[in-house]
Design a protein around this motif. Structure first.
Motif, PDB file in Angstrom:
ATOM      1  N   THR A   1      68.464 -66.616  54.779  1.00 18.07           N
ATOM      2  CA  THR A   1      69.899 -66.873  54.847  1.00 18.07           C
ATOM      3  C   THR A   1      70.157 -68.253  55.447  1.00 18.07           C
ATOM      4  OG1 THR A   1      70.095 -66.006  57.093  1.00 18.07           O
ATOM      5  CG2 THR A   1      70.351 -64.407  55.283  1.00 18.07           C
ATOM      6  N   PRO A   2      71.361 -68.780  55.260  1.00 20.58           N
ATOM      7  CA  PRO A   2      71.697 -70.047  55.921  1.00 20.58           C
ATOM      8  C   PRO A   2      71.562 -69.958  57.452  1.00 20.58           C
ATOM      9  CG  PRO A   2      73.269 -69.620  54.163  1.00 20.58           C
ATOM     10  CD  PRO A   2      72.416 -68.372  54.310  1.00 20.58           C
ATOM     11  N   ALA A   3      71.869 -68.804  58.032  1.00 24.35           N
ATOM     12  CA  ALA A   3      71.732 -68.652  59.490  1.00 24.35           C
ATOM     13  C   ALA A   3      70.268 -68.789  59.906  1.00 24.35           C
ATOM     14  CB  ALA A   3      72.287 -67.298  59.938  1.00 24.35           C
ATOM     15  N   ALA A   4      69.353 -68.208  59.136  1.00 26.20           N
ATOM     16  CA  ALA A   4      67.927 -68.339  59.448  1.00 26.20           C
ATOM     17  C   ALA A   4      67.477 -69.779  59.275  1.00 26.20           C
ATOM     18  CB  ALA A   4      67.104 -67.409  58.552  1.00 26.20           C
ATOM     19  N   HIS A   5      67.973 -70.446  58.248  1.00 26.56           N
ATOM     20  CA  HIS A   5      67.640 -71.862  58.061  1.00 26.56           C
ATOM     21  C   HIS A   5      68.072 -72.672  59.278  1.00 26.56           C
ATOM     22  CE1 HIS A   5      68.580 -76.003  56.756  1.00 26.56           C
ATOM     23  NE2 HIS A   5      67.362 -75.902  56.238  1.00 26.56           N
ATOM     24  N   ARG A   6      69.299 -72.466  59.726  1.00 23.78           N
ATOM     25  CA  ARG A   6      69.797 -73.201  60.904  1.00 23.78           C
ATOM     26  C   ARG A   6      68.964 -72.895  62.142  1.00 23.78           C
ATOM     27  NH1 ARG A   6      74.562 -71.596  58.530  1.00 23.78           N
ATOM     28  NH2 ARG A   6      74.847 -69.890  60.003  1.00 23.78           N
ATOM     29  N   ALA A   7      68.578 -71.647  62.315  1.00 24.34           N
ATOM     30  CA  ALA A   7      67.853 -71.235  63.521  1.00 24.34           C
ATOM     31  C   ALA A   7      66.409 -71.729  63.546  1.00 24.34           C
ATOM     32  CB  ALA A   7      67.871 -69.714  63.648  1.00 24.34           C
ATOM     33  N   PHE A   8      65.737 -71.730  62.411  1.00 21.54           N
ATOM     34  CA  PHE A   8      64.289 -71.955  62.410  1.00 21.54           C
ATOM     35  C   PHE A   8      63.824 -73.268  61.794  1.00 21.54           C
ATOM     36  CE2 PHE A   8      64.706 -67.212  61.996  1.00 21.54           C
ATOM     37  CZ  PHE A   8      64.447 -66.943  63.322  1.00 21.54           C
ATOM     38  N   ILE A   9      64.605 -73.867  60.912  1.00 16.13           N
ATOM     39  CA  ILE A   9      64.116 -75.007  60.143  1.00 16.13           C
ATOM     40  C   ILE A   9      64.989 -76.257  60.293  1.00 16.13           C
ATOM     41  CG2 ILE A   9      63.610 -75.842  57.796  1.00 16.13           C
ATOM     42  CD1 ILE A   9      61.574 -73.785  58.766  1.00 16.13           C
ATOM     43  N   ALA A  10      66.301 -76.081  60.282  1.00 16.71           N
ATOM     44  CA  ALA A  10      67.228 -77.218  60.246  1.00 16.71           C
ATOM     45  C   ALA A  10      66.928 -78.233  61.347  1.00 16.71           C
ATOM     46  CB  ALA A  10      68.665 -76.721  60.361  1.00 16.71           C
TER      47      ALA A  10
ATOM     48  N   GLU B   1      68.878 -84.525  49.259  1.00 19.97           N
ATOM     49  CA  GLU B   1      70.222 -84.565  48.679  1.00 19.97           C
ATOM     50  C   GLU B   1      70.379 -83.491  47.610  1.00 19.97           C
ATOM     51  OE1 GLU B   1      74.010 -86.389  48.287  1.00 19.97           O
ATOM     52  OE2 GLU B   1      72.399 -87.168  49.544  1.00 19.97           O
ATOM     53  N   GLY B   2      71.460 -82.716  47.679  1.00 17.32           N
ATOM     54  CA  GLY B   2      71.784 -81.733  46.655  1.00 17.32           C
ATOM     55  C   GLY B   2      70.867 -80.517  46.590  1.00 17.32           C
ATOM     56  N   MET B   3      70.079 -80.304  47.615  1.00 19.01           N
ATOM     57  CA  MET B   3      69.121 -79.192  47.602  1.00 19.01           C
ATOM     58  C   MET B   3      69.844 -77.846  47.564  1.00 19.01           C
ATOM     59  SD  MET B   3      66.140 -78.346  50.369  1.00 19.01           S
ATOM     60  CE  MET B   3      67.300 -77.945  51.682  1.00 19.01           C
ATOM     61  N   ARG B   4      69.289 -76.911  46.806  1.00 18.17           N
ATOM     62  CA  ARG B   4      69.761 -75.527  46.808  1.00 18.17           C
ATOM     63  C   ARG B   4      68.553 -74.613  46.883  1.00 18.17           C
ATOM     64  NH1 ARG B   4      68.854 -72.088  42.546  1.00 18.17           N
ATOM     65  NH2 ARG B   4      68.712 -72.914  40.447  1.00 18.17           N
ATOM     66  N   GLY B   5      68.796 -73.360  47.229  1.00 17.96           N
ATOM     67  CA  GLY B   5      67.712 -72.398  47.356  1.00 17.96           C
ATOM     68  C   GLY B   5      67.032 -72.091  46.031  1.00 17.96           C
ATOM     69  N   ALA B   6      65.846 -71.504  46.121  1.00 19.27           N
ATOM     70  CA  ALA B   6      65.084 -71.019  44.974  1.00 19.27           C
ATOM     71  C   ALA B   6      64.695 -72.131  44.001  1.00 19.27           C
ATOM     72  CB  ALA B   6      65.830 -69.900  44.255  1.00 19.27           C
ATOM     73  N   THR B   7      64.456 -73.338  44.531  1.00 21.01           N
ATOM     74  CA  THR B   7      64.047 -74.472  43.709  1.00 21.01           C
ATOM     75  C   THR B   7      62.738 -75.052  44.230  1.00 21.01           C
ATOM     76  OG1 THR B   7      65.245 -76.064  45.078  1.00 21.01           O
ATOM     77  CG2 THR B   7      66.443 -75.108  43.191  1.00 21.01           C
ATOM     78  N   GLU B   8      62.134 -75.885  43.400  1.00 18.09           N
ATOM     79  CA  GLU B   8      60.926 -76.598  43.814  1.00 18.09           C
ATOM     80  C   GLU B   8      61.205 -77.463  45.037  1.00 18.09           C
ATOM     81  OE1 GLU B   8      57.486 -79.367  41.745  1.00 18.09           O
ATOM     82  OE2 GLU B   8      59.490 -79.343  40.852  1.00 18.09           O
ATOM     83  N   THR B   9      62.350 -78.131  45.038  1.00 18.74           N
ATOM     84  CA  THR B   9      62.723 -78.987  46.162  1.00 18.74           C
ATOM     85  C   THR B   9      62.839 -78.176  47.449  1.00 18.74           C
ATOM     86  OG1 THR B   9      63.882 -80.485  44.671  1.00 18.74           O
ATOM     87  CG2 THR B   9      64.467 -80.611  47.007  1.00 18.74           C
ATOM     88  N   PHE B  10      63.465 -77.009  47.361  1.00 17.26           N
ATOM     89  CA  PHE B  10      63.642 -76.180  48.557  1.00 17.26           C
ATOM     90  C   PHE B  10      62.303 -75.652  49.070  1.00 17.26           C
ATOM     91  CE2 PHE B  10      65.241 -72.146  50.659  1.00 17.26           C
ATOM     92  CZ  PHE B  10      65.757 -72.793  51.770  1.00 17.26           C
ATOM     93  N   ALA B  11      61.438 -75.178  48.180  1.00  9.61           N
ATOM     94  CA  ALA B  11      60.121 -74.690  48.604  1.00  9.61           C
ATOM     95  C   ALA B  11      59.316 -75.806  49.268  1.00  9.61           C
ATOM     96  CB  ALA B  11      59.366 -74.101  47.419  1.00  9.61           C
ATOM     97  N   SER B  12      59.357 -77.009  48.691  1.00 10.26           N
ATOM     98  CA  SER B  12      58.648 -78.160  49.276  1.00 10.26           C
ATOM     99  C   SER B  12      59.212 -78.507  50.645  1.00 10.26           C
ATOM    100  CB  SER B  12      58.756 -79.369  48.357  1.00 10.26           C
ATOM    101  OG  SER B  12      58.124 -79.131  47.137  1.00 10.26           O
TER     102      SER B  12
END
Length: 173
Positions: free
Chosen positions: A61-70, A77-88
């Protein structure tokens, strides 16, 4: 696609990864989403995992992203979930955040289709080698299982991530 392994098959893959990491004296961290923690669980089911496993986060979730990764690395730029860019991004960010040698990132749709319209069984996997000098060598793979079953896809995604890392650790294994 290889046959979807059972839980025991995932643990076997985790043990193979662990053997290579121990021999190489390298470490690993995981940021996964639709695999729901199965990548980390397969690695941690092996006795002695603390020698190589530095940590993992389920970034679902966005909350988990903020807590653990952000804030760890710049967001593309323009990243969205479930993409190659996001996994990388996940693989690199978790490796940098924990100072691990390797990072695994996983982002997809286990089922049903996600809010972006990606079908069940769609996942991007990424493995990053983290160079302390700031260079990040990332290998990605797209997996499309064609399966509608959520639990089966979760196991397939976890196996795919572990196999992708094994391809980097032991190319002739």
């Amino acid at each position: 696609m290889n046959p979807v392994p059972s839980w025991d098959g995932l643990v076997e893959l985790g043990a193979r990864v662990g053997d290579h990491l121990r021999r190489r004296r390298e470490t690993l961290a995981v940021a996964e989403g639709s695999a729901g923690g199965l990548i980390s669980a397969a690695l941690l089911a092996v006795p002695g995992a603390s020698a190589y496993f530095l940590g993992g986060a389920i970034v679902y979730t966005p909350a988990a992203h903020r807590a653990f990764i952000a804030g760890t690395i710049e967001v593309p730029e323009g990243m969205r979930g479930a993409t190659e860019t996001f996994a990388s991004y996940l693989a690199t960010a978790v490796a940098v955040r924990t100072a691990a040698t390797w990072g695994i990132g996983e982002a997809g749709a286990a089922g049903p289709p996600n809010r972006y319209g990606d079908p069940a069984g769609h996942v991007w996997l990424a493995v990053t080698r983290n160079d302390p000098a700031g260079d990040h060598d990332t290998l990605t793979e797209h997996l499309l299982t064609g399966i509608d079953d959520r639990e089966t896809n979760m196991r397939a995604f976890a196996a795919g991530a572990l196999e992708l890392l094994l391809s980097r650790l032991a190319p002739h294994d």
